[in-house]
Design a protein around this motif. Sequence first.
Motif, PDB file in Angstrom:
ATOM      1  N   ILE A 183       0.824  -1.257   0.020  1.00  0.00           N
ATOM      2  CA  ILE A 183       0.165  -0.101   0.028  1.00  0.00           C
ATOM      3  C   ILE A 183       0.935   1.328  -0.070  1.00  0.00           C
ATOM      4  N   GLY A 184       1.957   0.937  -0.304  1.00  0.00           N
ATOM      5  CA  GLY A 184       2.976   2.305  -0.620  1.00  0.00           C
ATOM      6  C   GLY A 184       3.403   2.858   0.818  1.00  0.00           C
ATOM      7  N   VAL A 185       3.474   2.119   1.729  1.00  0.00           N
ATOM      8  CA  VAL A 185       4.060   2.778   3.112  1.00  0.00           C
ATOM      9  C   VAL A 185       5.517   2.291   3.419  1.00  0.00           C
ATOM     10  N   GLU A 186       6.059   3.408   3.491  1.00  0.00           N
ATOM     11  CA  GLU A 186       7.486   3.369   3.675  1.00  0.00           C
ATOM     12  C   GLU A 186       7.841   3.111   5.249  1.00  0.00           C
ATOM     13  N   GLY A 187       8.902   2.252   5.631  1.00  0.00           N
ATOM     14  CA  GLY A 187       9.182   2.140   6.916  1.00  0.00           C
ATOM     15  C   GLY A 187      10.536   1.454   7.357  1.00  0.00           C
ATOM     16  N   GLY A 188      10.667   1.337   8.542  1.00  0.00           N
ATOM     17  CA  GLY A 188      12.056   0.669   8.818  1.00  0.00           C
ATOM     18  C   GLY A 188      12.208  -0.586   8.256  1.00  0.00           C
ATOM     19  N   THR A 189      13.456  -1.142   8.558  1.00  0.00           N
ATOM     20  CA  THR A 189      13.852  -2.515   7.895  1.00  0.00           C
ATOM     21  C   THR A 189      14.195  -3.455   8.846  1.00  0.00           C
ATOM     22  N   THR A 190      13.991  -3.013  10.396  1.00  0.00           N
ATOM     23  CA  THR A 190      14.385  -4.026  11.237  1.00  0.00           C
ATOM     24  C   THR A 190      13.275  -5.125  11.381  1.00  0.00           C
ATOM     25  N   GLY A 191      11.793  -5.067  10.945  1.00  0.00           N
ATOM     26  CA  GLY A 191      11.291  -6.189  10.763  1.00  0.00           C
ATOM     27  C   GLY A 191      10.696  -6.372   9.625  1.00  0.00           C
ATOM     28  N   PRO A 192      10.287  -7.470   9.192  1.00  0.00           N
ATOM     29  CA  PRO A 192       9.818  -7.797   8.052  1.00  0.00           C
ATOM     30  C   PRO A 192       8.624  -6.814   7.305  1.00  0.00           C
ATOM     31  N   ASP A 193       8.641  -6.647   5.957  1.00  0.00           N
ATOM     32  CA  ASP A 193       7.678  -5.998   5.482  1.00  0.00           C
ATOM     33  C   ASP A 193       6.289  -6.684   5.696  1.00  0.00           C
ATOM     34  N   LEU A 194       5.277  -5.896   5.896  1.00  0.00           N
ATOM     35  CA  LEU A 194       3.909  -6.304   6.634  1.00  0.00           C
ATOM     36  C   LEU A 194       2.928  -6.485   5.488  1.00  0.00           C
ATOM     37  N   SER A 195       3.218  -6.496   4.034  1.00  0.00           N
ATOM     38  CA  SER A 195       2.277  -6.444   3.032  1.00  0.00           C
ATOM     39  C   SER A 195       1.415  -8.040   3.094  1.00  0.00           C
ATOM     40  N   LYS A 196       2.248  -8.929   3.619  1.00  0.00           N
ATOM     41  CA  LYS A 196       1.477 -10.273   3.363  1.00  0.00           C
ATOM     42  C   LYS A 196       1.378 -10.930   4.855  1.00  0.00           C
ATOM     43  N   ALA A 197       1.576  -9.930   5.961  1.00  0.00           N
ATOM     44  CA  ALA A 197       1.474 -10.366   7.241  1.00  0.00           C
ATOM     45  C   ALA A 197       0.016 -11.095   7.552  1.00  0.00           C
ATOM     46  N   PHE A 198      -0.850 -10.341   6.982  1.00  0.00           N
ATOM     47  CA  PHE A 198      -2.384 -10.824   7.353  1.00  0.00           C
ATOM     48  C   PHE A 198      -2.354 -12.137   7.088  1.00  0.00           C
ATOM     49  N   GLN A 199      -1.941 -12.848   5.829  1.00  0.00           N
ATOM     50  CA  GLN A 199      -2.042 -14.256   5.672  1.00  0.00           C
ATOM     51  C   GLN A 199      -0.877 -14.887   6.642  1.00  0.00           C
ATOM     52  N   ASP A 200       0.290 -14.373   6.210  1.00  0.00           N
ATOM     53  CA  ASP A 200       1.462 -15.214   6.531  1.00  0.00           C
ATOM     54  C   ASP A 200       1.689 -15.326   8.272  1.00  0.00           C
ATOM     55  N   VAL A 201       1.021 -14.620   9.024  1.00  0.00           N
ATOM     56  CA  VAL A 201       1.468 -14.847  10.451  1.00  0.00           C
ATOM     57  C   VAL A 201       0.754 -16.271  10.922  1.00  0.00           C
ATOM     58  N   GLU A 202      -0.468 -16.527  10.481  1.00  0.00           N
ATOM     59  CA  GLU A 202      -0.754 -17.914  11.008  1.00  0.00           C
ATOM     60  C   GLU A 202       0.059 -19.185  10.460  1.00  0.00           C
ATOM     61  N   GLY A 203       0.724 -19.114   9.351  1.00  0.00           N
ATOM     62  CA  GLY A 203       1.455 -20.105   9.249  1.00  0.00           C
ATOM     63  C   GLY A 203       2.843 -20.180   9.909  1.00  0.00           C
ATOM     64  N   LYS A 204       3.370 -18.762   9.810  1.00  0.00           N
ATOM     65  CA  LYS A 204       4.521 -18.713  10.634  1.00  0.00           C
ATOM     66  C   LYS A 204       4.527 -18.686  11.999  1.00  0.00           C
ATOM     67  N   HIS A 205       3.432 -18.242  12.688  1.00  0.00           N
ATOM     68  CA  HIS A 205       3.601 -17.989  14.311  1.00  0.00           C
ATOM     69  C   HIS A 205       2.601 -18.942  14.955  1.00  0.00           C
ATOM     70  N   GLY A 206       1.608 -19.691  13.894  1.00  0.00           N
ATOM     71  CA  GLY A 206       0.835 -20.427  14.366  1.00  0.00           C
ATOM     72  C   GLY A 206      -0.365 -19.910  15.104  1.00  0.00           C
ATOM     73  N   LYS A 207      -0.607 -18.602  14.881  1.00  0.00           N
ATOM     74  CA  LYS A 207      -1.976 -17.782  15.432  1.00  0.00           C
ATOM     75  C   LYS A 207      -2.344 -16.975  14.490  1.00  0.00           C
ATOM     76  N   SER A 208      -3.613 -16.634  14.599  1.00  0.00           N
ATOM     77  CA  SER A 208      -4.161 -15.396  13.739  1.00  0.00           C
ATOM     78  C   SER A 208      -3.466 -14.205  13.979  1.00  0.00           C
ATOM     79  N   LEU A 209      -3.456 -13.368  13.145  1.00  0.00           N
ATOM     80  CA  LEU A 209      -2.766 -12.052  13.368  1.00  0.00           C
ATOM     81  C   LEU A 209      -3.449 -11.231  14.539  1.00  0.00           C
ATOM     82  N   ASP A 210      -4.767 -11.420  14.751  1.00  0.00           N
ATOM     83  CA  ASP A 210      -5.341 -11.022  15.928  1.00  0.00           C
ATOM     84  C   ASP A 210      -4.614 -11.490  17.105  1.00  0.00           C
ATOM     85  N   GLU A 211      -4.701 -12.600  17.428  1.00  0.00           N
ATOM     86  CA  GLU A 211      -3.876 -13.130  18.642  1.00  0.00           C
ATOM     87  C   GLU A 211      -2.424 -12.837  18.438  1.00  0.00           C
ATOM     88  N   PHE A 212      -1.865 -12.843  17.409  1.00  0.00           N
ATOM     89  CA  PHE A 212      -0.435 -12.239  17.502  1.00  0.00           C
ATOM     90  C   PHE A 212      -0.034 -11.029  18.005  1.00  0.00           C
TER      91      PHE A 212
END
Length: 146
Positions: free
Chosen positions: A81-110
């Motif tokens: 969505i064209g939002v620039e930010g720091g690079t310490t953490g991963p780009d969050l473009s796909k976090a909504f889908q990825d978090v469940e698979g990566k962290h075993g919980k929904s984004l809301d819970e994460f």
Amino acid sequence: MKMNSLIFAIAFILSFAGGYFLFSGGDSAGTVADSPEQQETSDAEKTEDGNKEETSQETVSSEAEALERNNCLSCHAVESIGVEGGTTGPDLSKAFQDVEGKHGKSLDEFLQEPTSAVMSTVIGDNPLSDEERTEIIKVLQKAAEQ
Ligand code: HEC
């Protein structure tokens, strides 16, 4: 180019602050000092995005406001969505889908109880209110659909 957008975002925020002081009858020196910078960056933006730069920037920054307010952008960008930010953490473009698979919980819970190291500290120090979390999830859901 990244730098330009960052400067623009800062100028954009400053211009709001300047307007605020102007309306509340504060000193106008701040506003005068802000204007050239704002013009410069709008011109830069124009060559990049064509016209309508004001409208598109407003949309992006109001969308990203919740992320901005909660300091997420100091470590994360949301490129989709064209939002620039720091690079310490991963780009969050796909976090909504990825978090469940990566962290075993929904984004809301994460976002309530992160399982990863840095985010545990971030949220532990500064828990998100239900409203802020809902806003953030809405933005990241939209980002993932782009
Ligand atoms: C101090 C830097 C920092 C801040 C501030 C920060 N994050 Fe993070 N974030 C990280 C790092 C680093 C990771 C990678 C996992 C880890 O080490 O915790 C991460 C991971 C994430 C993830 C998981 C993404 C994935 O693909 O694994 C999400 C979602 C997330 N952050 C959201 C946020 C939100 C929302 C905010 C604002 C409330 C925020 N972060 C603030 C550094 C930060």
